[in-house]
Design a protein around this motif. Structure first.
Motif, PDB file in Angstrom:
ATOM      1  N   PRO A 150      59.840  47.198  38.824  1.00 21.93           N
ATOM      2  CA  PRO A 150      60.000  47.122  37.192  1.00 21.93           C
ATOM      3  C   PRO A 150      58.913  46.934  36.482  1.00 21.93           C
ATOM      4  N   VAL A 151      58.614  47.479  35.536  1.00 18.67           N
ATOM      5  CA  VAL A 151      57.781  47.286  34.316  1.00 18.67           C
ATOM      6  C   VAL A 151      57.974  45.812  33.990  1.00 18.67           C
ATOM      7  N   LEU A 152      56.881  45.204  33.641  1.00 20.69           N
ATOM      8  CA  LEU A 152      56.971  43.633  32.960  1.00 20.69           C
ATOM      9  C   LEU A 152      57.658  43.819  31.654  1.00 20.69           C
ATOM     10  N   GLU A 153      58.455  42.960  31.453  1.00 22.47           N
ATOM     11  CA  GLU A 153      59.137  42.876  30.168  1.00 22.47           C
ATOM     12  C   GLU A 153      58.679  41.577  29.372  1.00 22.47           C
ATOM     13  N   ALA A 154      59.074  41.466  28.087  1.00 24.37           N
ATOM     14  CA  ALA A 154      58.693  40.498  27.217  1.00 24.37           C
ATOM     15  C   ALA A 154      59.346  39.040  27.950  1.00 24.37           C
ATOM     16  N   GLY A 155      58.663  38.167  27.660  1.00 25.38           N
ATOM     17  CA  GLY A 155      58.879  36.803  28.353  1.00 25.38           C
ATOM     18  C   GLY A 155      58.486  36.565  29.708  1.00 25.38           C
ATOM     19  N   MET A 156      58.104  37.560  30.280  1.00 26.12           N
ATOM     20  CA  MET A 156      57.434  37.391  31.686  1.00 26.12           C
ATOM     21  C   MET A 156      55.912  36.961  31.622  1.00 26.12           C
ATOM     22  N   PRO A 157      55.604  36.285  32.616  1.00 23.33           N
ATOM     23  CA  PRO A 157      53.975  35.939  32.718  1.00 23.33           C
ATOM     24  C   PRO A 157      53.512  37.265  33.205  1.00 23.33           C
ATOM     25  N   ALA A 158      52.303  37.617  32.602  1.00 19.87           N
ATOM     26  CA  ALA A 158      51.243  38.508  32.856  1.00 19.87           C
ATOM     27  C   ALA A 158      50.505  38.017  34.309  1.00 19.87           C
ATOM     28  N   PRO A 159      50.501  38.988  35.269  1.00 14.43           N
ATOM     29  CA  PRO A 159      49.637  38.788  36.433  1.00 14.43           C
ATOM     30  C   PRO A 159      48.177  38.541  36.062  1.00 14.43           C
ATOM     31  N   ASP A 160      47.675  37.522  36.717  1.00 14.72           N
ATOM     32  CA  ASP A 160      46.121  37.504  36.533  1.00 14.72           C
ATOM     33  C   ASP A 160      45.484  38.647  37.172  1.00 14.72           C
ATOM     34  N   PHE A 161      44.447  38.811  36.812  1.00 12.79           N
ATOM     35  CA  PHE A 161      43.373  39.823  37.590  1.00 12.79           C
ATOM     36  C   PHE A 161      41.897  39.562  37.188  1.00 12.79           C
ATOM     37  N   THR A 162      41.100  40.268  38.107  1.00 14.58           N
ATOM     38  CA  THR A 162      39.632  40.206  37.918  1.00 14.58           C
ATOM     39  C   THR A 162      39.407  41.762  38.187  1.00 14.58           C
ATOM     40  N   LEU A 163      38.678  42.260  37.285  1.00 14.78           N
ATOM     41  CA  LEU A 163      38.454  43.835  37.343  1.00 14.78           C
ATOM     42  C   LEU A 163      37.105  43.890  36.750  1.00 14.78           C
ATOM     43  N   GLN A 164      36.372  45.218  37.255  1.00 16.52           N
ATOM     44  CA  GLN A 164      34.980  45.408  36.810  1.00 16.52           C
ATOM     45  C   GLN A 164      35.013  46.230  35.200  1.00 16.52           C
ATOM     46  N   ALA A 165      34.350  45.411  34.680  1.00  9.65           N
ATOM     47  CA  ALA A 165      34.097  46.152  33.163  1.00  9.65           C
ATOM     48  C   ALA A 165      32.801  47.026  33.081  1.00  9.65           C
ATOM     49  N   THR A 166      31.860  46.579  34.094  1.00  7.81           N
ATOM     50  CA  THR A 166      30.645  47.769  34.032  1.00  7.81           C
ATOM     51  C   THR A 166      30.556  47.565  35.454  1.00  7.81           C
ATOM     52  N   PRO A 167      29.579  48.242  35.982  1.00 11.66           N
ATOM     53  CA  PRO A 167      28.941  48.220  37.206  1.00 11.66           C
ATOM     54  C   PRO A 167      28.614  46.940  37.885  1.00 11.66           C
ATOM     55  N   ASP A 168      28.003  46.049  36.874  1.00 10.11           N
ATOM     56  CA  ASP A 168      27.809  44.512  37.403  1.00 10.11           C
ATOM     57  C   ASP A 168      28.418  43.498  36.445  1.00 10.11           C
ATOM     58  N   GLN A 169      29.559  43.586  35.722  1.00  9.05           N
ATOM     59  CA  GLN A 169      30.252  42.636  35.197  1.00  9.05           C
ATOM     60  C   GLN A 169      31.766  42.631  35.341  1.00  9.05           C
TER      61      GLN A 169
ATOM     62  N   VAL B 122      46.302  46.413  40.217  1.00  8.43           N
ATOM     63  CA  VAL B 122      46.773  45.928  38.915  1.00  8.43           C
ATOM     64  C   VAL B 122      47.568  46.495  38.179  1.00  8.43           C
ATOM     65  N   ALA B 123      47.822  47.889  38.139  1.00  6.83           N
ATOM     66  CA  ALA B 123      48.751  48.786  37.406  1.00  6.83           C
ATOM     67  C   ALA B 123      49.963  48.413  38.390  1.00  6.83           C
ATOM     68  N   ARG B 124      49.997  48.298  39.664  1.00  8.95           N
ATOM     69  CA  ARG B 124      51.082  48.016  40.468  1.00  8.95           C
ATOM     70  C   ARG B 124      51.835  46.895  40.109  1.00  8.95           C
ATOM     71  N   SER B 125      51.146  45.804  39.895  1.00  8.13           N
ATOM     72  CA  SER B 125      51.539  44.280  39.517  1.00  8.13           C
ATOM     73  C   SER B 125      52.146  44.284  38.221  1.00  8.13           C
ATOM     74  N   TYR B 126      51.900  45.260  37.619  1.00  4.69           N
ATOM     75  CA  TYR B 126      52.607  45.217  35.847  1.00  4.69           C
ATOM     76  C   TYR B 126      53.674  46.285  36.098  1.00  4.69           C
ATOM     77  N   GLY B 127      53.774  47.082  37.163  1.00 13.70           N
ATOM     78  CA  GLY B 127      55.013  47.955  37.337  1.00 13.70           C
ATOM     79  C   GLY B 127      54.681  49.426  36.676  1.00 13.70           C
ATOM     80  N   VAL B 128      53.238  49.822  36.467  1.00 16.99           N
ATOM     81  CA  VAL B 128      52.868  50.912  35.807  1.00 16.99           C
ATOM     82  C   VAL B 128      51.881  52.008  36.515  1.00 16.99           C
ATOM     83  N   TYR B 129      52.098  52.009  37.841  1.00 17.29           N
ATOM     84  CA  TYR B 129      51.279  52.659  38.786  1.00 17.29           C
ATOM     85  C   TYR B 129      52.099  53.891  38.867  1.00 17.29           C
ATOM     86  N   ARG B 130      51.697  55.223  38.846  1.00 14.72           N
ATOM     87  CA  ARG B 130      52.389  56.558  39.356  1.00 14.72           C
ATOM     88  C   ARG B 130      51.809  56.847  40.893  1.00 14.72           C
ATOM     89  N   ALA B 131      52.245  56.328  41.888  1.00 15.04           N
ATOM     90  CA  ALA B 131      51.755  56.658  42.839  1.00 15.04           C
ATOM     91  C   ALA B 131      51.521  58.103  43.367  1.00 15.04           C
TER      92      ALA B 131
END
Length: 170
Positions: free
Chosen positions: A11-30, A110-119
């Motif tokens: 299910p898609v995350l809803e109001a009141g739920m904690p957002a899953p933490d993540f670390t993702l690339q913003a640039t190839p080196d950040q 990350v999209a899966r953890s928020y319930g918003v990945y279209r496999a």
């Protein structure tokens, strides 16, 4: 015969739920880690793909609204399954002034953890999340994938959060 498009398995995350933490690339080196943004509201915009017409319009609209988002104290990040290299080229070409994060490998984790990945299609839904400064979802919206959701819902959620914070202050 039309084959229905896939929906997320969780299910898609809803109001009141904690957002899953993540670390993702913003640039190839950040990298950007969500929990490092705590203390201020965060808007997360999941989108299907760089270089697509609707995504270009949507992200351009968010870019135009950055001053208003910042006035409301929010930070904006956008996430798709494209690579950091694609994001860098796309952000430069479109003159975007907010981070595009790469949910590239493992693809869509990350999209899966928020319930918003279209496999079936291998892309993110077009989804918006507004988090408070503690990382709790305060507003969420999944738009049809071909429809630009605009910024009104985001701005309304941020204004409501700001108003409730002001009312809680003695």
């Amino acid at each position: 015969m039309t084959v229905p498009l896939s929906r997320p398995a969780i299910p898609v995350l809803e109001a009141g739920m904690p957002a899953p933490d993540f670390t993702l690339q913003a640039t190839p080196d950040q990298n950007i880690t969500l929990s490092e943004l705590r203390g201020a509201p965060v808007v997360i915009a999941f989108y299907p793909a760089d270089w697509s017409p609707v995504c270009g319009d949507e992200l351009g609209l968010f870019n135009a609204a950055l001053a208003e988002l910042r006035r409301l104290g929010a930070q904006l990040i956008a996430i798709s399954v494209d690579s950091a290299w694609s994001h860098t080229a796309y952000a430069t070409q479109r003159k975007l002034h907010f981070p595009l994060l790469s949910d590239f490998e493992p693809k869509g984790e990350v999209a899966r953890s928020y319930g918003v990945y279209r496999a079936k299609e291998g892309v993110c839904e077009r989804a918006l999340f507004v988090l408070d400064g503690n990382g709790i979802v305060r507003w969420a919206y999944v738009s049809p994938i071909t429809v630009n959701p605009g910024v009104d819902g985001i701005l309304g959620a941020l204004e409501q959060m700001n108003n409730s914070t002001q009312q809680d202050t003695p």
